[in-house]
Write an enzyme that holds these catalytic residues in place. Structure first.
Site, short mmCIF file in Angstrom:
data_model
loop_
_atom_site.label_atom_id
_atom_site.label_comp_id
_atom_site.label_asym_id
_atom_site.label_seq_id
_atom_site.Cartn_x
_atom_site.Cartn_y
_atom_site.Cartn_z
N LEU A 51 -18.30 3.12 -41.53
CA LEU A 51 -18.34 4.66 -40.99
C LEU A 51 -18.61 5.26 -42.63
O LEU A 51 -19.68 6.67 -42.66
CB LEU A 51 -17.87 4.94 -40.09
CG LEU A 51 -17.81 6.44 -40.26
CD1 LEU A 51 -19.13 6.75 -39.23
CD2 LEU A 51 -16.84 7.42 -38.87
N TYR A 52 -17.24 5.18 -43.09
CA TYR A 52 -17.96 5.30 -44.97
C TYR A 52 -16.48 4.75 -45.67
O TYR A 52 -15.65 4.44 -44.90
CB TYR A 52 -17.11 7.33 -44.58
CG TYR A 52 -15.53 6.98 -44.60
CD1 TYR A 52 -14.82 7.40 -45.18
CD2 TYR A 52 -15.42 6.68 -42.35
CE1 TYR A 52 -13.15 7.65 -44.61
CE2 TYR A 52 -14.13 7.63 -42.63
CZ TYR A 52 -13.11 7.40 -43.29
OH TYR A 52 -12.15 8.35 -42.45
N GLY A 54 -13.55 5.65 -48.13
CA GLY A 54 -12.98 6.61 -49.18
C GLY A 54 -12.69 7.25 -49.60
O GLY A 54 -13.01 6.61 -51.41
N SER A 56 -10.97 8.72 -52.29
CA SER A 56 -10.45 7.91 -53.26
C SER A 56 -9.59 6.80 -53.44
O SER A 56 -9.50 6.67 -54.02
CB SER A 56 -9.06 9.18 -53.28
OG SER A 56 -8.75 8.47 -51.59
N HIS A 140 -21.49 2.93 -37.11
CA HIS A 140 -20.14 3.10 -36.42
C HIS A 140 -20.02 1.28 -36.91
O HIS A 140 -18.69 0.88 -36.52
CB HIS A 140 -19.83 3.63 -35.35
CG HIS A 140 -18.64 3.65 -34.93
ND1 HIS A 140 -17.63 2.96 -33.77
CD2 HIS A 140 -17.61 4.86 -35.54
CE1 HIS A 140 -16.69 3.35 -34.05
NE2 HIS A 140 -16.54 4.68 -34.78
N LYS A 142 -18.23 -1.89 -38.11
CA LYS A 142 -17.57 -2.24 -38.82
C LYS A 142 -17.38 -3.61 -39.34
O LYS A 142 -16.95 -4.56 -38.37
CB LYS A 142 -15.56 -1.93 -38.70
CG LYS A 142 -15.45 -1.49 -38.06
CD LYS A 142 -16.24 0.62 -38.89
CE LYS A 142 -16.20 2.14 -37.88
NZ LYS A 142 -15.33 2.27 -37.07
N ASP A 147 -19.00 -14.44 -48.80
CA ASP A 147 -19.53 -15.56 -49.14
C ASP A 147 -20.34 -16.09 -46.86
O ASP A 147 -20.57 -15.48 -46.39
CB ASP A 147 -18.64 -16.86 -49.63
CG ASP A 147 -19.00 -16.04 -50.40
OD1 ASP A 147 -19.52 -15.68 -51.57
OD2 ASP A 147 -17.53 -16.69 -51.67
#
Length: 473
Positions: A51-52, A54, A56, A140, A142, A147
């Site tokens: 999704l993203y 972070g 930081s 959404h 993940k 490899d």
């Protein structure tokens, strides 16, 4: 299980593997350690769908940077969501964090893509606030590939998911499975914006729509985008039309079916496979010969789709368990504004589910548990983000079926977001014991709830928001 696999063979691609090729990670910190280790050891490709990332996460980016420096033939492909990935702009964001990698290593080695839902266009895109626009649909999936290995998870790539947010993480060490999910990621990337560095912009990046993409822009030519996207998605999530008869190698004991939900990309006939495949599993539970089976379902954000709820209530299993997040383990707990109403809203939905259990006469067979480990925002407090399903065959004490991936099994999962999962069916005793340990690890912080425990009054505002935004929770 033969009837189930026969049905699934017609629905989704099938991979027969050795159960020893699947490893299960239980802790967020271990997930992060394995993630960095596999990045460092990659030689040919790294592909990350989330999704993203972070804003930081500089250590993670430095790990990717060092891998790219040390392996000149290594290529990196990252797919995120355009709405969530640019939300903080012009301040530091997922997009501004990733863009410098393109500057440093070039577009031929680093591709950063951001999917934008076709549901948010026109006046909605212009006027709906940034903090709310994600309610119209997200990327959404993940998928974390290195490899010839891939980690399937529900976790995103940010500090809380690496420290104190509980999720699930399965490592598949199989080239064919990894290739398949890589192709899924590349297919969605070809339907997404490209992130490029832009030193003249305050936000540090720009989004472009490459001419070689397989569809026109979703926010400009939405209908055409969906038609092209449907063709691309349909060709990969269903089994080949003229596939040869499946011959299971004698050395394999585990079957893996990738199941995806891409409803926003189908303009008419929805060819998504997750809901259909999951329903096939749940229908097993209603059969008389499965009356001595057991199942566990978990979702951090509990707003189960009505079809799935109906099937769970119809199950003949001797024991069923639902694990969801306590309000104090909900990532939105204590949030300012409208999102602060989400934790009590999800608790209200859990209460309504338990009421349905009681009405169906299943209170002695289906239990609801809330997961709580400290309190969000307090020292030692964790949040709960795990999602999954486990099924123990009749009379057996460990699961033989599990679903691992990004879906929360909510109404929005089957209407707004794009999701990717793997349904695993195994005879491998070692893997089954690991699955049992995974369930036990989640249950150690879960406490059973009865209807009488829901004695806190829910305000009209929460009830109204659940009614208004129920499809988007």
């Amino acid at each position: 299980m033969t009837s189930l696999t026969t049905e699934l063979d017609k629905l989704a691609p099938r991979f027969d593997i050795d159960g020893r090729q699947i490893e299960i990670i239980n802790a967020p910190s271990d997930f992060y350690s394995v993630l960095k280790e596999k990045i460092r050891n990659s030689r040919q490709r790294i592909f990350l769908s989330t999704l993203y990332v972070g804003a930081s996460e500089h250590e993670l980016i430095d790990t990717l940077r060092h891998a790219l420096h040390s392996q000149p033939s290594l290529k990196l492909s990252v797919l995120c969501d355009a709405l969530r990935g640019t939300r903080e702009s012009p301040r530091a964001s997922c997009a501004s964090l990733l863009a410098p990698l393109v500057q440093e290593f070039g577009e031929d080695r680093v591709q950063i893509r951001m999917y934008h839902t076709p549901n948010l266009t026109g006046w909605k895109k212009r006027f709906i606030p940034v903090r709310m626009n994600e309610g119209w649909g997200l990327q959404h999936m993940k998928l974390y590939g290195f490899d010839d290995e891939i980690i399937l998870s529900g976790a995103n790539l940010s500090t809380d998911y690496f420290t104190n947010r509980q999720d699930r993480y399965h490592v598949f060490s199989n080239k064919q499975i990894t290739d398949y999910f890589f192709n899924v990621q590349q297919m969605i990337s070809s339907l997404s914006y490209q992130v490029l560095p832009d030193s003249e912009s305050d936000q540090g990046y720009r989004l472009i729509w490459p001419a070689e993409n397989s569809a026109p822009e979703p926010i400009k030519r939405t209908s055409e985008f969906r038609l092209c996207a449907a063709e691309s998605v349909g060709s990969i999530i269903r089994p080949p039309l003229h596939s040869e008869k499946i011959i299971t190698p004698s050395s394999t004991d585990t079957v893996v079916y990738p199941l995806g939900q891409f409803t926003p990309l189908f303009p008419s006939v929805d060819l998504s496979t997750e809901m259909v495949g999951l329903c096939s599993v749940m229908k097993l539970l209603a059969r008389p010969d499965f009356s001595n089976s057991m199942w566990t379902l978990t979702a951090g954000y509990f707003n189960i789709h009505p079809t799935l709820k109906k099937l769970l209530l119809a199950s003949q299993s001797s024991r069923g368990t639902v694990i969801t997040a306590h309000q104090h383990a909900n990532g939105f707990y204590g949030s300012a504004g409208i999102s602060g109403n989400l934790p009590p809203g999800y608790t209200l939905l859990a209460q309504r589910f338990l009421q349905d259990v009681y009405r169906a006469g299943k209170k002695d067979f289906i239990a609801l548990k809330e997961w709580k480990r400290g309190m969000v925002g307090k020292p030692g407090g964790w949040t709960y983000h795990a999602k999954g399903i486990w099924v123990n065959p009749p009379g057996e004490m460990s699961p033989a079926i599990t679903l691992i991936g990004s879906s929360n099994y909510t109404r929005r999962s089957y209407s707004l977001d794009i999701e990717m999962n793997a349904l695993v069916i195994t005879r491998n005793e070692q893997l089954r014991q690991k699955l049992q340990s995974e369930v036990e690890n989640l249950e150690q912080y879960a406490t059973g709830k009865y209807l009488s425990d829901f004695n806190e009054k829910v305000g009209w505002r929460v009830r109204f928001l659940v009614w208004l935004f129920g499809e988007q929770l």
